[in-house]
Motif scaffolding. Sequence first.
Motif, PDB file in Angstrom:
ATOM      1  N   HIS A  34      -7.471 -11.020  -0.680  1.00 49.48           N
ATOM      2  CA  HIS A  34      -7.839 -10.383   0.365  1.00 49.48           C
ATOM      3  C   HIS A  34      -8.978 -10.743   0.927  1.00 49.48           C
ATOM      4  O   HIS A  34     -10.070 -10.840   0.464  1.00 49.48           O
ATOM      5  CB  HIS A  34      -7.590  -8.649   0.262  1.00 49.48           C
ATOM      6  N   ARG A  35      -8.993 -11.038   2.425  1.00 43.99           N
ATOM      7  CA  ARG A  35     -10.149 -11.404   2.936  1.00 43.99           C
ATOM      8  C   ARG A  35     -10.697 -10.426   4.053  1.00 43.99           C
ATOM      9  O   ARG A  35      -9.721  -9.837   4.833  1.00 43.99           O
ATOM     10  CB  ARG A  35     -10.048 -12.755   3.545  1.00 43.99           C
ATOM     11  N   ILE A  36     -11.893 -10.057   4.290  1.00 47.39           N
ATOM     12  CA  ILE A  36     -12.357  -9.194   5.233  1.00 47.39           C
ATOM     13  C   ILE A  36     -13.372 -10.158   5.996  1.00 47.39           C
ATOM     14  O   ILE A  36     -14.379 -10.615   5.546  1.00 47.39           O
ATOM     15  CB  ILE A  36     -13.068  -7.931   4.767  1.00 47.39           C
ATOM     16  N   GLU A  37     -13.134 -10.181   7.200  1.00 49.00           N
ATOM     17  CA  GLU A  37     -14.114 -10.959   8.198  1.00 49.00           C
ATOM     18  C   GLU A  37     -14.985  -9.847   8.888  1.00 49.00           C
ATOM     19  O   GLU A  37     -14.396  -8.793   9.221  1.00 49.00           O
ATOM     20  CB  GLU A  37     -13.526 -11.733   9.323  1.00 49.00           C
ATOM     21  N   LEU A  38     -16.367 -10.211   8.958  1.00 49.62           N
ATOM     22  CA  LEU A  38     -17.320  -9.157   9.498  1.00 49.62           C
ATOM     23  C   LEU A  38     -17.796  -9.706  10.736  1.00 49.62           C
ATOM     24  O   LEU A  38     -17.550 -10.729  11.119  1.00 49.62           O
ATOM     25  CB  LEU A  38     -18.289  -8.993   8.594  1.00 49.62           C
ATOM     26  N   GLU A  39     -18.202  -8.758  11.639  1.00 52.08           N
ATOM     27  CA  GLU A  39     -18.613  -8.865  12.980  1.00 52.08           C
ATOM     28  C   GLU A  39     -19.784 -10.037  12.948  1.00 52.08           C
ATOM     29  O   GLU A  39     -19.722 -10.801  14.070  1.00 52.08           O
ATOM     30  CB  GLU A  39     -18.958  -7.682  13.640  1.00 52.08           C
ATOM     31  N   LEU A  91      -0.670   2.637   9.898  1.00 51.07           N
ATOM     32  CA  LEU A  91      -1.541   3.625  10.559  1.00 51.07           C
ATOM     33  C   LEU A  91      -0.645   4.715  11.261  1.00 51.07           C
ATOM     34  O   LEU A  91       0.238   4.451  11.620  1.00 51.07           O
ATOM     35  CB  LEU A  91      -2.600   2.950  11.576  1.00 51.07           C
ATOM     36  N   SER A  92      -1.386   5.830  11.044  1.00 50.74           N
ATOM     37  CA  SER A  92      -0.520   6.917  11.571  1.00 50.74           C
ATOM     38  C   SER A  92      -0.913   6.973  13.231  1.00 50.74           C
ATOM     39  O   SER A  92      -1.697   6.160  13.925  1.00 50.74           O
ATOM     40  CB  SER A  92      -1.112   8.210  11.235  1.00 50.74           C
ATOM     41  N   LEU A 108      -8.187  -2.669  12.128  1.00 48.12           N
ATOM     42  CA  LEU A 108      -6.885  -2.982  11.251  1.00 48.12           C
ATOM     43  C   LEU A 108      -5.622  -2.724  11.789  1.00 48.12           C
ATOM     44  O   LEU A 108      -4.775  -3.129  11.189  1.00 48.12           O
ATOM     45  CB  LEU A 108      -7.033  -1.580  10.171  1.00 48.12           C
ATOM     46  N   LYS A 109      -5.543  -2.751  13.159  1.00 46.35           N
ATOM     47  CA  LYS A 109      -4.453  -2.534  13.983  1.00 46.35           C
ATOM     48  C   LYS A 109      -3.294  -3.503  13.550  1.00 46.35           C
ATOM     49  O   LYS A 109      -2.150  -3.523  13.665  1.00 46.35           O
ATOM     50  CB  LYS A 109      -4.644  -2.249  15.287  1.00 46.35           C
ATOM     51  N   ASP A 110      -3.912  -5.100  13.838  1.00 45.08           N
ATOM     52  CA  ASP A 110      -3.011  -6.163  13.726  1.00 45.08           C
ATOM     53  C   ASP A 110      -3.098  -6.671  12.281  1.00 45.08           C
ATOM     54  O   ASP A 110      -2.783  -7.754  12.058  1.00 45.08           O
ATOM     55  CB  ASP A 110      -3.667  -7.207  14.610  1.00 45.08           C
ATOM     56  N   GLY A 155     -16.694  -4.540   9.329  1.00 43.27           N
ATOM     57  CA  GLY A 155     -15.658  -5.303   9.451  1.00 43.27           C
ATOM     58  C   GLY A 155     -14.837  -5.419  10.934  1.00 43.27           C
ATOM     59  O   GLY A 155     -14.742  -4.624  11.791  1.00 43.27           O
ATOM     60  N   SER A 156     -14.286  -6.594  11.063  1.00 46.25           N
ATOM     61  CA  SER A 156     -13.494  -7.052  12.137  1.00 46.25           C
ATOM     62  C   SER A 156     -12.219  -7.462  12.158  1.00 46.25           C
ATOM     63  O   SER A 156     -11.457  -7.385  13.125  1.00 46.25           O
ATOM     64  CB  SER A 156     -14.403  -7.951  13.150  1.00 46.25           C
ATOM     65  N   LYS A 157     -11.767  -7.852  10.907  1.00 43.48           N
ATOM     66  CA  LYS A 157     -10.572  -8.234  10.701  1.00 43.48           C
ATOM     67  C   LYS A 157     -10.179  -8.126   9.288  1.00 43.48           C
ATOM     68  O   LYS A 157     -10.994  -8.531   8.400  1.00 43.48           O
ATOM     69  CB  LYS A 157     -10.530  -9.849  11.351  1.00 43.48           C
TER      70      LYS A 157
END
Length: 529
Positions: A303-308, A465-466, A458-460, A290-292
């Motif tokens: 929900h959408r997952i973009e891969l590298e 996140l902790s 996942l930061k953006d 995962g990249s985004k």
Amino acid sequence: MLDATMTAQLSQYLENLREPVDLIASLDDSDKSRQTRELLEEISALHDMVSARFDGDDARRPSFAIRRANDPLREVRFAGLPMGHEFTSLVLALLWAGGHPPKVDADQLEQVRSLDGDFHFEMYFSLSCHNCPDVVQALTLMALENPRVSATLIEGGTFQQEVEDRDVMAVPATFLDGKPFYNGKMELAEILSRLDSGADAKAAEKLSAKEPFEVLVVGGGPAGVAASVYTARKGFRTGIAAERFGGQLNDTLGIENLPGTVYTEGPKLTSTLGEQVRENEVDLMNLAKGSKLLPAKEAGGLHRIELENGATLSARSLILSTGARWRPLGVPGEDEYRNKGVAYCPHCDGPLFKGKRIAVVGGGNSGVEAAIDLANIVGHVTLIEFEDKLRADEVLQAKLQSLGNVEILKSAQTTAVTGDGSRVTGLDYEDRKSGEQRHLDLEGVFVQIGLVPNTEWLKDSGLELSQYGEIIIDDHAATNLPGIFAAGDATTVPYKQIVTAMGEGSKAALSAFDYLIRTEAAEDIAQAA
């Protein structure tokens, strides 16, 4: 060479041969050559479609080629004895050379056969390396399926001088046309992507064409597998997108604390989990990183997952179980000498440091276990712990302290890894009590200081996140985003253990099930199932 159990197993496997196989050995007067001859004679005696010759002229001795008798351009060569973790690789090489079809995706097999160019691989492995078989088997398959690919698979312990001359300090180590190609575990798809510039685009196109999942699990470790099995058994169309199926299990050897299982090993458990995934018809997409993350509210309802690799996957519900990786020291010299004396897997790379002085950084269970294992191989081990006492279980500490070639340094902060430009020569540390700067002359440094969650991507995303980068979840494994759940080492749940991850994955799956049945009509679920 083969015990009764191995002989019986191999004899049974050889019944699958469809065409004759030639074993052609190049030997000298060494004990290893004698053992190689014995092994090949035993194998050839098990089936009349296998013949052994001992008139080979290869420069590496002992070595032997496994060749398709009806197509002599298709062969793979083992230099040294492929026993230990590589016995399975030997069995597969015999079967594939004998025409037994490999269990490989048809598209990948076609990619192998259509590679445009001549490729000569040399790969170094150790018999205790549990990451090496994947590379050995991928290169074996390529050499036996494409006559323009050659592969020589070299057991480093037998060819120690060659290992030293080529500065091989971590396995698996792969060379292409005499030059370094990659150091570390690689699967067939990864090798092909490096050789075939269009491989990633083809893979991305295939993945993007998939219909939306009801549940998409991101991560293929114990947590992800447990989650996928639960949701699949509930009747939901489930997929797993895994950067590396099995996760940290691939790097774990002895497992003795899994309830119901007295003893197993990580790679074996990974294989069993893979069978369970297939049995439950989960769509496993390996080497999918995962990249985004685009939550449903930003992605049009799904929900959408973009891969590298450029692919995009969508789903009504997500379970994030991306796991964690070894924490680096973060000191000068660590990156420069990675795989040149700085190592993270004592089981894989320990044999390459036979008789040498090494350090293990980290006084928890992983560090102490590594020091105990390495003490049986290397000349001397220095265990370095930041705190003023070790954190490992008492039984492990007692075992460590009983060893005569181990020194324990407490209240010691590693400040740098030193080297001569090509390999590690030592380690600098500070005595935290006196403030004194000190140096150790070493030839290897094994880092065992904990884990970092794989959550940077996942930061953006809007996901909470902790401070340590862990995904924050509640008692139901739910994140702050509706329809997105998380489990395992990437989350705030304490105690990063296999059994904990499995339980949390199951909990996340049940929570996802509850979410889905409350956000979609029951009749739609019945039709989808």
